[in-house]
Motif scaffolding. Structure first.
Motif, PDB file in Angstrom:
ATOM      1  N   THR A   1       0.871  -1.251  -0.054  1.00 26.07           N
ATOM      2  CA  THR A   1       0.024  -0.013  -0.081  1.00 26.07           C
ATOM      3  C   THR A   1       0.775   1.366   0.016  1.00 26.07           C
ATOM      4  OG1 THR A   1      -0.083  -0.618   2.445  1.00 26.07           O
ATOM      5  CG2 THR A   1      -2.099  -1.050   1.128  1.00 26.07           C
ATOM      6  N   LEU A   2       0.210   2.615  -0.311  1.00 27.33           N
ATOM      7  CA  LEU A   2       1.191   3.590  -0.113  1.00 27.33           C
ATOM      8  C   LEU A   2       1.628   3.735   1.069  1.00 27.33           C
ATOM      9  CD1 LEU A   2      -1.077   6.298  -2.050  1.00 27.33           C
ATOM     10  CD2 LEU A   2       0.889   4.908  -3.167  1.00 27.33           C
ATOM     11  N   LEU A   3       0.895   3.499   2.293  1.00 27.83           N
ATOM     12  CA  LEU A   3       1.422   3.757   3.553  1.00 27.83           C
ATOM     13  C   LEU A   3       1.131   2.407   4.143  1.00 27.83           C
ATOM     14  CD1 LEU A   3      -0.181   6.948   4.441  1.00 27.83           C
ATOM     15  CD2 LEU A   3       2.134   6.699   3.545  1.00 27.83           C
ATOM     16  N   ASP A   4       1.660   2.148   5.248  1.00 25.28           N
ATOM     17  CA  ASP A   4       1.599   0.828   5.929  1.00 25.28           C
ATOM     18  C   ASP A   4       1.404   1.089   7.357  1.00 25.28           C
ATOM     19  OD1 ASP A   4       1.222  -1.952   6.350  1.00 25.28           O
ATOM     20  OD2 ASP A   4       2.846  -2.487   5.137  1.00 25.28           O
ATOM     21  N   TYR A   5       1.218   0.103   8.168  1.00 24.40           N
ATOM     22  CA  TYR A   5       1.266   0.211   9.593  1.00 24.40           C
ATOM     23  C   TYR A   5       2.691  -0.174  10.225  1.00 24.40           C
ATOM     24  CZ  TYR A   5      -3.728   0.317   8.807  1.00 24.40           C
ATOM     25  OH  TYR A   5      -4.889   0.920   8.170  1.00 24.40           O
ATOM     26  N   ALA A   6       3.058  -0.017  11.079  1.00 31.52           N
ATOM     27  CA  ALA A   6       4.319  -0.293  11.848  1.00 31.52           C
ATOM     28  C   ALA A   6       3.931  -1.512  12.470  1.00 31.52           C
ATOM     29  CB  ALA A   6       4.843   0.720  12.785  1.00 31.52           C
ATOM     30  N   GLU A   7       5.178  -2.525  12.741  1.00 29.62           N
ATOM     31  CA  GLU A   7       5.182  -3.831  13.198  1.00 29.62           C
ATOM     32  C   GLU A   7       4.397  -3.732  14.560  1.00 29.62           C
ATOM     33  OE1 GLU A   7       8.919  -5.545  13.867  1.00 29.62           O
ATOM     34  OE2 GLU A   7       8.837  -6.616  11.759  1.00 29.62           O
ATOM     35  N   GLY A   8       3.319  -4.413  14.493  1.00 28.31           N
ATOM     36  CA  GLY A   8       2.575  -4.637  15.738  1.00 28.31           C
ATOM     37  C   GLY A   8       1.719  -3.693  16.290  1.00 28.31           C
ATOM     38  N   SER A   9       1.516  -2.310  15.378  1.00 24.73           N
ATOM     39  CA  SER A   9       0.741  -1.426  15.865  1.00 24.73           C
ATOM     40  C   SER A   9       0.280  -0.824  14.905  1.00 24.73           C
ATOM     41  CB  SER A   9       1.655  -0.299  16.452  1.00 24.73           C
ATOM     42  OG  SER A   9       2.087   0.508  15.573  1.00 24.73           O
ATOM     43  N   THR A  10      -0.561   0.113  14.883  1.00 28.05           N
ATOM     44  CA  THR A  10      -1.447   0.748  13.761  1.00 28.05           C
ATOM     45  C   THR A  10      -1.113   2.357  13.520  1.00 28.05           C
ATOM     46  OG1 THR A  10      -3.181   1.416  15.283  1.00 28.05           O
ATOM     47  CG2 THR A  10      -3.784  -0.521  13.879  1.00 28.05           C
ATOM     48  N   GLU A  11       0.249   2.227  14.029  1.00 27.39           N
ATOM     49  CA  GLU A  11       0.892   3.653  13.526  1.00 27.39           C
ATOM     50  C   GLU A  11       1.238   3.682  12.198  1.00 27.39           C
ATOM     51  OE1 GLU A  11       5.116   5.617  14.293  1.00 27.39           O
ATOM     52  OE2 GLU A  11       4.879   3.969  15.601  1.00 27.39           O
ATOM     53  N   VAL A  12       1.014   4.809  11.534  1.00 29.65           N
ATOM     54  CA  VAL A  12       1.231   4.752   9.939  1.00 29.65           C
ATOM     55  C   VAL A  12       2.642   4.999   9.768  1.00 29.65           C
ATOM     56  CG1 VAL A  12       0.637   5.811   7.972  1.00 29.65           C
ATOM     57  CG2 VAL A  12      -1.267   5.588   9.570  1.00 29.65           C
ATOM     58  N   VAL A  13       3.217   4.429   8.672  1.00 28.59           N
ATOM     59  CA  VAL A  13       4.580   4.487   8.231  1.00 28.59           C
ATOM     60  C   VAL A  13       4.651   4.340   6.870  1.00 28.59           C
ATOM     61  CG1 VAL A  13       5.616   3.344  10.356  1.00 28.59           C
ATOM     62  CG2 VAL A  13       5.050   2.109   8.486  1.00 28.59           C
TER      63      VAL A  13
ATOM     64  N   ARG B   1      -1.644 -12.247  19.462  1.00 32.23           N
ATOM     65  CA  ARG B   1      -1.984 -10.965  18.470  1.00 32.23           C
ATOM     66  C   ARG B   1      -2.673  -9.876  19.530  1.00 32.23           C
ATOM     67  NH1 ARG B   1      -2.304 -10.957  13.357  1.00 32.23           N
ATOM     68  NH2 ARG B   1      -2.630 -13.256  12.966  1.00 32.23           N
ATOM     69  N   PRO B   2      -2.030  -8.707  19.356  1.00 38.10           N
ATOM     70  CA  PRO B   2      -2.408  -7.578  20.003  1.00 38.10           C
ATOM     71  C   PRO B   2      -3.979  -7.376  19.849  1.00 38.10           C
ATOM     72  CG  PRO B   2      -0.720  -6.999  19.027  1.00 38.10           C
ATOM     73  CD  PRO B   2      -0.957  -8.311  18.496  1.00 38.10           C
ATOM     74  N   SER B   3      -4.889  -7.047  20.952  1.00 37.02           N
ATOM     75  CA  SER B   3      -6.117  -7.100  20.905  1.00 37.02           C
ATOM     76  C   SER B   3      -6.738  -5.831  20.134  1.00 37.02           C
ATOM     77  CB  SER B   3      -6.634  -7.150  22.269  1.00 37.02           C
ATOM     78  OG  SER B   3      -7.978  -7.172  22.229  1.00 37.02           O
TER      79      SER B   3
ATOM     80  N   PHE C   1       8.639 -12.917  13.599  1.00 33.57           N
ATOM     81  CA  PHE C   1       7.371 -12.965  13.292  1.00 33.57           C
ATOM     82  C   PHE C   1       6.559 -12.116  14.684  1.00 33.57           C
ATOM     83  CE2 PHE C   1       2.943 -14.782  14.011  1.00 33.57           C
ATOM     84  CZ  PHE C   1       2.308 -14.134  13.155  1.00 33.57           C
ATOM     85  N   VAL C   2       5.965 -11.002  14.295  1.00 38.16           N
ATOM     86  CA  VAL C   2       5.209 -10.049  15.002  1.00 38.16           C
ATOM     87  C   VAL C   2       3.647  -9.862  14.540  1.00 38.16           C
ATOM     88  CG1 VAL C   2       5.256  -7.847  16.041  1.00 38.16           C
ATOM     89  CG2 VAL C   2       7.476  -8.753  15.255  1.00 38.16           C
ATOM     90  N   PRO C   3       2.888 -10.549  15.390  1.00 39.38           N
ATOM     91  CA  PRO C   3       1.450 -10.533  14.947  1.00 39.38           C
ATOM     92  C   PRO C   3       0.989  -9.158  14.907  1.00 39.38           C
ATOM     93  CG  PRO C   3       1.798 -12.187  16.760  1.00 39.38           C
ATOM     94  CD  PRO C   3       3.242 -11.293  16.427  1.00 39.38           C
TER      95      PRO C   3
ATOM     96  N   ASP D   1      -0.846 -10.415   8.580  1.00 43.74           N
ATOM     97  CA  ASP D   1       0.654 -10.261   8.733  1.00 43.74           C
ATOM     98  C   ASP D   1       1.365 -10.295   7.559  1.00 43.74           C
ATOM     99  OD1 ASP D   1       0.145 -10.523  11.735  1.00 43.74           O
ATOM    100  OD2 ASP D   1      -0.322 -12.660  10.815  1.00 43.74           O
ATOM    101  N   LYS D   2       2.502  -9.293   7.497  1.00 43.38           N
ATOM    102  CA  LYS D   2       3.469  -9.256   6.405  1.00 43.38           C
ATOM    103  C   LYS D   2       4.447 -10.270   6.801  1.00 43.38           C
ATOM    104  CE  LYS D   2       3.556  -6.076   2.627  1.00 43.38           C
ATOM    105  NZ  LYS D   2       2.873  -4.694   2.267  1.00 43.38           N
ATOM    106  N   PHE D   3       4.977 -11.052   5.882  1.00 46.11           N
ATOM    107  CA  PHE D   3       5.912 -12.131   6.159  1.00 46.11           C
ATOM    108  C   PHE D   3       7.149 -11.614   5.854  1.00 46.11           C
ATOM    109  CE2 PHE D   3       3.831 -15.511   8.567  1.00 46.11           C
ATOM    110  CZ  PHE D   3       2.298 -15.289   8.231  1.00 46.11           C
ATOM    111  N   VAL D   4       7.508 -10.322   5.875  1.00 49.44           N
ATOM    112  CA  VAL D   4       8.818  -9.743   5.057  1.00 49.44           C
ATOM    113  C   VAL D   4      10.116 -10.330   5.994  1.00 49.44           C
ATOM    114  CG1 VAL D   4      10.060  -7.870   4.321  1.00 49.44           C
ATOM    115  CG2 VAL D   4       7.526  -7.864   4.380  1.00 49.44           C
ATOM    116  N   LYS D   5       9.768 -10.024   7.203  1.00 40.47           N
ATOM    117  CA  LYS D   5      11.055 -10.461   8.169  1.00 40.47           C
ATOM    118  C   LYS D   5      11.281 -11.698   8.859  1.00 40.47           C
ATOM    119  CE  LYS D   5      12.043  -5.513   8.773  1.00 40.47           C
ATOM    120  NZ  LYS D   5      11.788  -4.343   9.499  1.00 40.47           N
ATOM    121  N   VAL D   6      10.190 -12.324   8.494  1.00 40.66           N
ATOM    122  CA  VAL D   6      10.001 -13.797   9.082  1.00 40.66           C
ATOM    123  C   VAL D   6      11.053 -14.727   8.365  1.00 40.66           C
ATOM    124  CG1 VAL D   6       8.474 -15.920   9.638  1.00 40.66           C
ATOM    125  CG2 VAL D   6       7.433 -13.530   9.385  1.00 40.66           C
TER     126      VAL D   6
END
Lengths: 534, 299
Positions: free
Chosen positions: A66-78, A283-285, A517-519, A525-530
């Motif tokens: 996507t143009l922007l994404d969420y940070a690992e494990g949170s919904t902060e926009v990166v 997985r964080p709630s 792996f960070v749910p 989940d994006k399995f980029v770093k797994v």
């Protein structure tokens, strides 16, 4: 005749033991960078903009960016495909500066034209490539081109790597929305080539390239060698395998047929923790499981009846029994991890005497009989609908409310509850972007209480709430929005259109040597770093 | 037991001064059949358990005591332990015996009555009546019975009563065919010919001569059929099409606890053993009954 029952058991047993099918190409030592992810059901389509189900998005998330994404494990926009962005002071013009040198899997260049092409495909019903319903676009951006509430005016390419999105009015959650998985950029060449069939031939810029899809069995993705994030992804192959039965999936993990599973029976977590080869992730709630009353049908049109039933549910006991403690009781529709959560609200206490009094006041001193709908499939927010319904049935009976448990096949269940055919029904929601609007407006606003496909299956219509939600939606000031959403939660608590049950922390279980792996709270989940460690 | 067999008996035991009644004779021979007696004993113990369920149990079979989930067998007065909702498993199995026996028995009675009537009509009158009834049976037998039962329950709605109805319906052809073939051969027997020659009405011939003489195979098949019906109830329950919660039906209990086979195996094993025992009981007894009632077996 009696021949068939043993047959059924044998089939179930065999399915359970083998994990439902072929498992040759799994990772048993020979090639350790193939990860097999076991999940509850197959994807519907792999066209990210045309699906709403989590099982489809789980896969598209790894094929597309996507143009922007969420940070690992949170919904902060990166940043993702857009390296940076800025907005005008009035919040009406957003400029995105795109990453250079990114290529789609078919070799074509990712550039501003591709972004404009995708936006026009989503928002313009007259666009020749607007094939499908594009439901998420409508939910998040107030409809489509020409609709009154449509947020986006136009999208233009300023140069090869600069895109400008002009809005009709400011939208509070705009950046969070843009980062959602459905708004992934698909290769324009592939869309032109495959047309409606793009969902079976997905071509994106993501870490994995689509290889093969065997319906109801597996989806195979292979490594994108030219991924823009240097050195990633680590895995050579990523396989999504459908194993519908929770315990069969867990057994497939124990026998090594799959490497990582979601949709875990909470009770199996206890077993996994004892197994030295396995590891549990939480997985964080960011979800809510609830019981919605159909407020258009008596006796649930009476707020006292709804409040009475709210007092007859022992949420903590349910959590201890059916979530293995991996959840917290819900008192609001939004989970505490989302900003503007109103912690001042006092939940209805578990008090059967008071509940009986309220029922008598409402004119039902002897209770009544009603239907109680529960979902047939495990969901992250309600892993065992039938069991929880049975437990609540026993509690409701104590205040004189007799319930018949009803269920339907999952697609039919969604259709019928969306049409308002239920009296009260279980349902839940996993947040897409971490914005309160994504819960409150979608699930409880009168705009969404329209059959068919109602998001608000309580058919709860409150004009005061509607005004607040719309005001909050169009505001860009987070302080003002917080105040509005806190007020909205008070109104909802008083009217009790739902019994919010739990915010669960869905567990995942996998092999111990999986690292990186960070749910993600959104459930995909994006399995980029797994990768597999030693 | 029947006129035909009495006449046979008389021929065989010509020299016996006090001929025992045919029922006593069957019982005498059944007593020697060890497996049949074992089957009978199992059936009787389950019937006793079912009849005295309220006296045997000290916990309700429904409700939910969530803090008592998955107590292992032999703990705190729960001799069979508790299930996933903290309900006493012993109570549920005992009340489940009531359900299984009742459903098995009623379903078989239903299909025996209808099957026998249709079989008598088809066999005695022949011609187009036989054509019609036999073809309907053929069509019903062309479906795997569990599939047909699933279809019927789906149309009627999920409930124990509808499951019972469905099982009764799918088993009609079994008994219908049995009676029809028996009637076809009986029709040619001399005593039926004689009755006809004497001008006896059809109704009287059917009810007084054909019906009693064709019951033996039906009784054997019916006993075995109860086992089949119980297992089909459990299968429908397992698929979620039979008894609805919180009814303690064994098949439903099995389906509900299959997720816990690793965590709490007794919640799966005990209902499973119950189904197996009852079915075994009826099968052993039915087999024994067949051996005993078969005229060829007589000494």
């Amino acid at each position: 005749m009696k021949k068939y029952l043993p047959l059924i058991f044998v089939v179930v047993l065999v399915a359970a033991l083998t994990g439902c099918g072929v498992s040759q190409e799994t990772s048993d030592g020979a090639d350790d960078s193939v990860l097999v992810f076991g999940r509850g059901s197959d994807s519907v389509s792999l066209d990210p903009a045309n699906v709403t189900d989590g099982e489809s998005i789980k896969v598209t998330k790894n094929i597309f960016d996507t143009l922007l994404d969420y940070a690992e494990g949170s919904t902060e926009v990166v940043p993702a495909l857009a390296e940076s962005w800025e907005s005008s002071d009035d919040g009406l013009v957003w400029t995105f500066y795109l990453r250079k040198g990114v290529k789609f899997h078919d070799g074509t260049d990712f550039n501003a034209d591709a972004v404009v092409f995708n936006f026009n495909r989503w928002m313009d019903k007259d666009n020749p490539y607007h094939q499908g319903n594009f439901p998420y676009y409508g939910y998040m951006f107030g409809g489509y081109k020409g609709d009154e509430g449509h947020v986006i005016k136009e999208v233009v390419a300023k140069d090869d790597y600069t895109v400008e999105i002009r809005l009709n009015f400011p939208q509070g959650p705009f950046l969070s929305n843009i980062a959602m998985a459905p708004f992934a950029i698909v290769s324009p060449k592939a869309i032109k080539e495959y047309g409606e069939k793009i969902g079976e031939h997905p071509v994106g810029t993501g870490p994995f390239v689509f290889e093969e899809w065997v319906r109801n069995d597996k989806i195979v993705l292979k490594k994108n060698e030219n991924y823009w994030l240097e050195g990633y992804p680590k895995l050579d192959k990523l396989i999504f395998k459908s194993i519908p039965d929770n315990s069969a999936r867990f057994m497939a993990l124990q026998s090594g047929d799959v490497d990582l599973i979601d949709g875990v029976n909470p009770d199996d977590v206890t077993l996994a923790e004892k197994n030295p080869a396995l590891k549990v992730w939480l997985r964080p709630s960011m979800n809510v499981g609830y019981l919605a009353f159909n407020t258009e049908k008596p006796p649930f049109d009476n707020v006292k009846v709804r409040q009475a039933l709210s007092m007859a549910v022992n949420k903590q006991a349910i959590i201890d029994a059916f979530y293995n403690g991996l959840a917290e009781p819900a008192k609001n529709p939004i989970p505490p991890s989302i900003w503007s959560y109103n912690d001042d609200i006092q939940d209805y206490e578990y008090n059967l005497d008071k509940a009986r009094e309220l029922l008598a006041e409402a004119g039902y001193p002897n209770g009544f009989t009603t239907d109680f709908w529960y979902m047939p499939v495990p969901r992250p927010y309600i892993p065992q609908g039938k069991k929880i319904a049975e437990a609540m049935q026993a509690d409701f009976e104590k205040i004189g409310v007799k319930t018949n448990l009803v269920t339907e096949e999952w697609a039919t269940y969604l259709e019928k509850t969306g049409n308002g055919e239920h009296s009260m029904a279980f349902l839940g929601w996993t947040g897409d972007n971490g914005d309160p609007d994504n819960f409150l407006y979608v699930l409880l606003d009168k705009d969404n209480a329209v059959a068919p496909d109602a998001g608000n299956i309580a058919f709860y219509k409150n004009d005061e709430l509607h005004d607040i939600l719309i005001k909050a939606q169009q505001s860009g000031d987070i302080k003002e929005r917080t105040k509005l959403y806190r007020k909205a939660q008070e109104i909802i608590h008083e009217d009790a259109p739902w019994i919010p049950l739990v915010h669960s922390t869905p567990p995942l279980i996998g092999k111990k040597n999986i690292v990186g792996f960070v749910p993600h709270p959104t459930g995909s989940d994006k399995f980029v770093k797994v990768e597999f460690g030693k | 037991m029947s006129q035909l067999e009495i006449s046979n008996d008389n021929q065989v035991y010509v020299n016996t001064p006090n001929d025992p009644s045919p029922l006593l004779e069957v019982w005498r021979r059944l007593k020697k059949h060890k497996l049949a007696m074992l089957g009978g004993a199992i059936i009787i113990s389950f019937i006793i358990i079912a009849l005295f369920a309220p006296l045997l149990t000290s916990y309700p079979y429904d409700g939910a005591v969530l803090e008592d989930r998955f107590l292992p067998p032999l703990s705190e007065g729960h001799i069979f332990g508790t299930d996933d909702l903290g309900r006493d498993l012993f109570s549920r199995i005992v009340y489940g015996a009531q359900i299984s026996l009742r459903v098995g028995f009623l379903a078989v009675v239903g299909s025996v009555i209808i099957g026998t009537i249709l079989g008598l009509l088809a066999g005695y009158y022949g011609k187009w009546i036989d054509m019609l009834i036999s073809r309907i049976f053929d069509i019903m037998l062309a479906f795997p019975s569990i599939l047909l039962a699933i279809a019927i329950v789906t149309i009627l709605g999920r409930s124990l009563t509808n499951a019972l109805l469905a099982i009764a319906i799918v088993n009609i052809p079994t008994y219908g065919r049995l009676v029809r073939s028996k009637v076809l051969s009986l029709k040619e027997e001399e005593f039926v010919m004689a009755a006809k020659a004497l001008g006896m009405k059809n109704r009287r011939i059917i009810l007084h001569h054909l019906l009693p003489n064709s019951l033996t195979p039906v009784i054997v098949q019916g006993t075995l059929g109860i086992a089949t019906a119980i297992i089909e109830t459990a299968a429908l329950g397992f698929l979620g099409l039979g008894a609805q919660p919180p009814t303690p039906e064994w098949g439903t209990m099995l389906a509900d606890s299959k997720d816990y086979i690793q965590l709490a195996p007794w919640t799966v094993v005990l209902p499973g053993i119950s189904i197996m025992l009852v079915v075994l009981g009826f099968n052993l007894f039915g087999d024994g009954l067949r051996d005993v009632l078969d005229p060829k077996m007589k000494q």
